[in-house]
Write a protein that holds these residues in place. Structure first.
Motif, mmCIF file in Angstrom:
data_model
loop_
_atom_site.group_PDB
_atom_site.id
_atom_site.type_symbol
_atom_site.label_atom_id
_atom_site.label_comp_id
_atom_site.label_asym_id
_atom_site.label_seq_id
_atom_site.Cartn_x
_atom_site.Cartn_y
_atom_site.Cartn_z
ATOM 1 N N PHE A 195 0.849 -1.184 0.000
ATOM 2 C CA PHE A 195 0.000 0.000 0.000
ATOM 3 C C PHE A 195 0.888 1.239 0.000
ATOM 4 C CE2 PHE A 195 -2.966 -3.169 1.442
ATOM 5 C CZ PHE A 195 -4.168 -2.772 0.860
ATOM 6 N N VAL A 196 0.696 2.080 -1.002
ATOM 7 C CA VAL A 196 1.448 3.319 -1.144
ATOM 8 C C VAL A 196 0.495 4.444 -0.753
ATOM 9 C CG1 VAL A 196 2.786 4.787 -2.688
ATOM 10 C CG2 VAL A 196 2.784 2.290 -3.014
ATOM 11 N N LEU A 197 0.756 5.092 0.367
ATOM 12 C CA LEU A 197 -0.171 6.053 0.959
ATOM 13 C C LEU A 197 0.344 7.471 0.722
ATOM 14 C CD1 LEU A 197 -0.740 4.180 4.351
ATOM 15 C CD2 LEU A 197 -1.952 3.861 2.172
ATOM 16 N N ASP A 243 11.845 -1.307 -5.401
ATOM 17 C CA ASP A 243 11.544 -2.481 -6.213
ATOM 18 C C ASP A 243 10.322 -3.239 -5.707
ATOM 19 O OD1 ASP A 243 12.540 -3.565 -3.898
ATOM 20 O OD2 ASP A 243 14.145 -4.716 -4.858
ATOM 21 N N ARG A 244 9.529 -2.636 -4.856
ATOM 22 C CA ARG A 244 8.318 -3.299 -4.368
ATOM 23 C C ARG A 244 7.321 -3.500 -5.514
ATOM 24 N NH1 ARG A 244 9.924 0.324 -0.398
ATOM 25 N NH2 ARG A 244 10.045 -0.484 1.750
ATOM 26 N N SER A 245 6.449 -4.478 -5.337
ATOM 27 C CA SER A 245 5.476 -4.800 -6.381
ATOM 28 C C SER A 245 4.093 -4.969 -5.763
ATOM 29 C CB SER A 245 5.896 -6.072 -7.121
ATOM 30 O OG SER A 245 5.990 -7.161 -6.214
ATOM 31 N N ASP A 295 1.006 5.780 -13.902
ATOM 32 C CA ASP A 295 1.514 6.010 -15.255
ATOM 33 C C ASP A 295 2.982 5.620 -15.367
ATOM 34 O OD1 ASP A 295 0.911 7.115 -17.941
ATOM 35 O OD2 ASP A 295 2.426 8.615 -17.415
ATOM 36 N N LYS A 296 3.655 5.445 -14.227
ATOM 37 C CA LYS A 296 5.094 5.144 -14.217
ATOM 38 C C LYS A 296 5.400 3.688 -13.872
ATOM 39 C CE LYS A 296 6.717 9.402 -14.873
ATOM 40 N NZ LYS A 296 7.530 9.756 -16.070
ATOM 41 N N LEU A 297 4.578 3.101 -12.990
ATOM 42 C CA LEU A 297 4.846 1.769 -12.472
ATOM 43 C C LEU A 297 3.615 0.880 -12.632
ATOM 44 C CD1 LEU A 297 6.577 2.719 -9.078
ATOM 45 C CD2 LEU A 297 7.707 2.030 -11.208
ATOM 46 N N PRO A 298 3.812 -0.447 -12.629
ATOM 47 C CA PRO A 298 2.637 -1.340 -12.644
ATOM 48 C C PRO A 298 1.879 -1.227 -11.323
ATOM 49 C CG PRO A 298 4.650 -2.504 -13.287
ATOM 50 C CD PRO A 298 5.083 -1.189 -12.723
ATOM 51 N N VAL A 299 0.653 -0.772 -11.392
ATOM 52 C CA VAL A 299 -0.173 -0.566 -10.204
ATOM 53 C C VAL A 299 -1.398 -1.463 -10.301
ATOM 54 C CG1 VAL A 299 -1.651 1.108 -9.005
ATOM 55 C CG2 VAL A 299 0.647 1.773 -9.734
ATOM 56 N N ARG A 300 -1.663 -2.158 -9.233
ATOM 57 C CA ARG A 300 -2.815 -3.075 -9.188
ATOM 58 C C ARG A 300 -4.129 -2.310 -9.062
ATOM 59 N NH1 ARG A 300 -3.253 -7.989 -4.782
ATOM 60 N NH2 ARG A 300 -5.442 -8.552 -5.094
ATOM 61 N N VAL A 339 -5.904 1.744 -15.214
ATOM 62 C CA VAL A 339 -5.753 1.017 -13.957
ATOM 63 C C VAL A 339 -7.102 1.056 -13.238
ATOM 64 C CG1 VAL A 339 -4.618 1.037 -11.687
ATOM 65 C CG2 VAL A 339 -3.308 1.592 -13.738
ATOM 66 N N PRO A 340 -7.547 -0.051 -12.657
ATOM 67 C CA PRO A 340 -8.790 -0.004 -11.876
ATOM 68 C C PRO A 340 -8.721 1.098 -10.818
ATOM 69 C CG PRO A 340 -8.056 -2.275 -12.150
ATOM 70 C CD PRO A 340 -6.955 -1.406 -12.681
ATOM 71 N N THR A 341 -9.774 1.892 -10.776
ATOM 72 C CA THR A 341 -9.787 3.067 -9.896
ATOM 73 C C THR A 341 -11.065 3.082 -9.073
ATOM 74 O OG1 THR A 341 -8.465 4.359 -11.462
ATOM 75 C CG2 THR A 341 -9.709 5.584 -9.809
ATOM 76 N N THR A 342 -10.904 3.274 -7.773
ATOM 77 C CA THR A 342 -12.028 3.367 -6.849
ATOM 78 C C THR A 342 -11.984 4.717 -6.155
ATOM 79 O OG1 THR A 342 -12.151 0.990 -6.443
ATOM 80 C CG2 THR A 342 -13.040 2.427 -4.743
ATOM 81 N N VAL A 343 -13.128 5.366 -6.076
ATOM 82 C CA VAL A 343 -13.272 6.573 -5.265
ATOM 83 C C VAL A 343 -13.969 6.166 -3.971
ATOM 84 C CG1 VAL A 343 -14.351 8.845 -5.090
ATOM 85 C CG2 VAL A 343 -13.374 8.095 -7.261
ATOM 86 N N LEU A 344 -13.371 6.540 -2.850
ATOM 87 C CA LEU A 344 -13.933 6.216 -1.536
ATOM 88 C C LEU A 344 -14.178 7.510 -0.783
ATOM 89 C CD1 LEU A 344 -14.727 4.116 0.595
ATOM 90 C CD2 LEU A 344 -12.308 3.973 1.255
ATOM 91 N N LEU A 345 -15.456 7.834 -0.586
ATOM 92 C CA LEU A 345 -15.796 9.063 0.133
ATOM 93 C C LEU A 345 -16.130 8.733 1.583
ATOM 94 C CD1 LEU A 345 -19.129 9.257 0.677
ATOM 95 C CD2 LEU A 345 -19.148 9.757 -1.761
ATOM 96 N N ALA A 346 -16.083 9.771 2.418
ATOM 97 C CA ALA A 346 -16.460 9.641 3.823
ATOM 98 C C ALA A 346 -17.808 10.317 4.023
ATOM 99 C CB ALA A 346 -15.404 10.270 4.727
ATOM 100 N N ARG A 347 -18.740 9.595 4.598
ATOM 101 C CA ARG A 347 -20.126 10.071 4.655
ATOM 102 C C ARG A 347 -20.292 11.357 5.445
ATOM 103 N NH1 ARG A 347 -20.678 4.430 5.823
ATOM 104 N NH2 ARG A 347 -21.414 3.277 3.997
#
Length: 226
Positions: A4-6, A58-60, A79-84, A157-165
């Motif tokens: 997880f890249v935060l 070098d993390r994946s 756009d730079k690295l393989p992102v799940r 890349v699959p993209t999810t938006v997560l909002l806070a209620r």
């Protein structure tokens, strides 16, 4: 095990994630929490992106999470690295060529009236955490605010938006509209305010790790309102 890249938001720091990190590592995942060079007046999107890429090394099996203003940087990594997976958390969703400084007017954003900055950002956060937060706010003088967002299109890349209620800074209805307009998606939702990383770290970790399941969602429907 995923990585997880935060990516923190405007004026923020790695501290913003300090309650979430042990929740993710305790579930067996690796975590990267870069400090963007927001205090460097010469740093722009290129430097932001390189800072994150260098921290990843070098993390994946990367899941990149961009909180608030961090959503301008998160897609650059994809756009730079393989992102799940990209997760945009209470985000400022950018569009190609848009300067961050123009985002507010372009989206029709209206700030909440009669609320202090603390009330907008930290509702639901324990008082002792709010008291500590001020020591970790950094001045943002970096140059990217006046730079056009550099991607020509959203990364594939699959993209999810997560909002806070209970978000008082970017209210749920506003987030739903921007997500639909800019990405054509319906956001997922979690309890909490704009600083959900500090108010609901366990529930946020549950949600983020659930995205790794084949269904991409929690198995227990009751957890959807955790």
């Amino acid at each position: 095990m995923a990585t997880f890249v935060l990516i923190h938001g405007g004026g923020g720091s790695a501290w913003d994630w300090h309650l979430l990190v042990p929740e993710l590592t305790g579930r067996g995942h690796d975590v990267v929490v870069p400090e963007l060079p927001i205090e460097d007046a010469s740093a722009g999107f290129a430097e932001f992106c390189q800072t994150v890429v260098d921290a990843i090394g070098d993390r994946s099996d990367l899941v990149v999470v961009g909180h608030s203003y961090g959503a301008f940087t998160a897609p650059l990594i994809a756009d730079k690295l393989p992102v799940r997976l990209l997760v945009l958390l209470t985000p400022m969703v950018p569009k190609p060529g848009e300067r961050p400084g123009d985002w507010w007017a372009n989206t029709g954003y209206r700030s909440a009236e009669g609320l202090s900055e603390e009330q907008q950002f930290y509702n639901g956060v324990p008082a002792e955490v709010v008291a500590e937060a001020a020591a970790h706010i950094r001045g943002q003088v970096s140059a990217e605010g006046n730079e056009p967002w550099p991607l020509d299109a959203w990364p594939d890349v699959p993209t999810t938006v997560l909002l806070a209620r209970e978000d008082r800074f970017f209210p749920a209805d506003f987030q739903r509209r921007v997500a639909a307009d800019r990405l054509g998606v319906v956001p997922d939702e979690i309890d909490g305010g704009h600083a959900v990383t500090l108010s609901h770290p366990k529930q946020l970790a549950d949600r983020l790790t659930a995205y790794l399941l084949p269904s991409g969602r929690e198995l227990d429907p009751g957890e959807m309102r955790s």
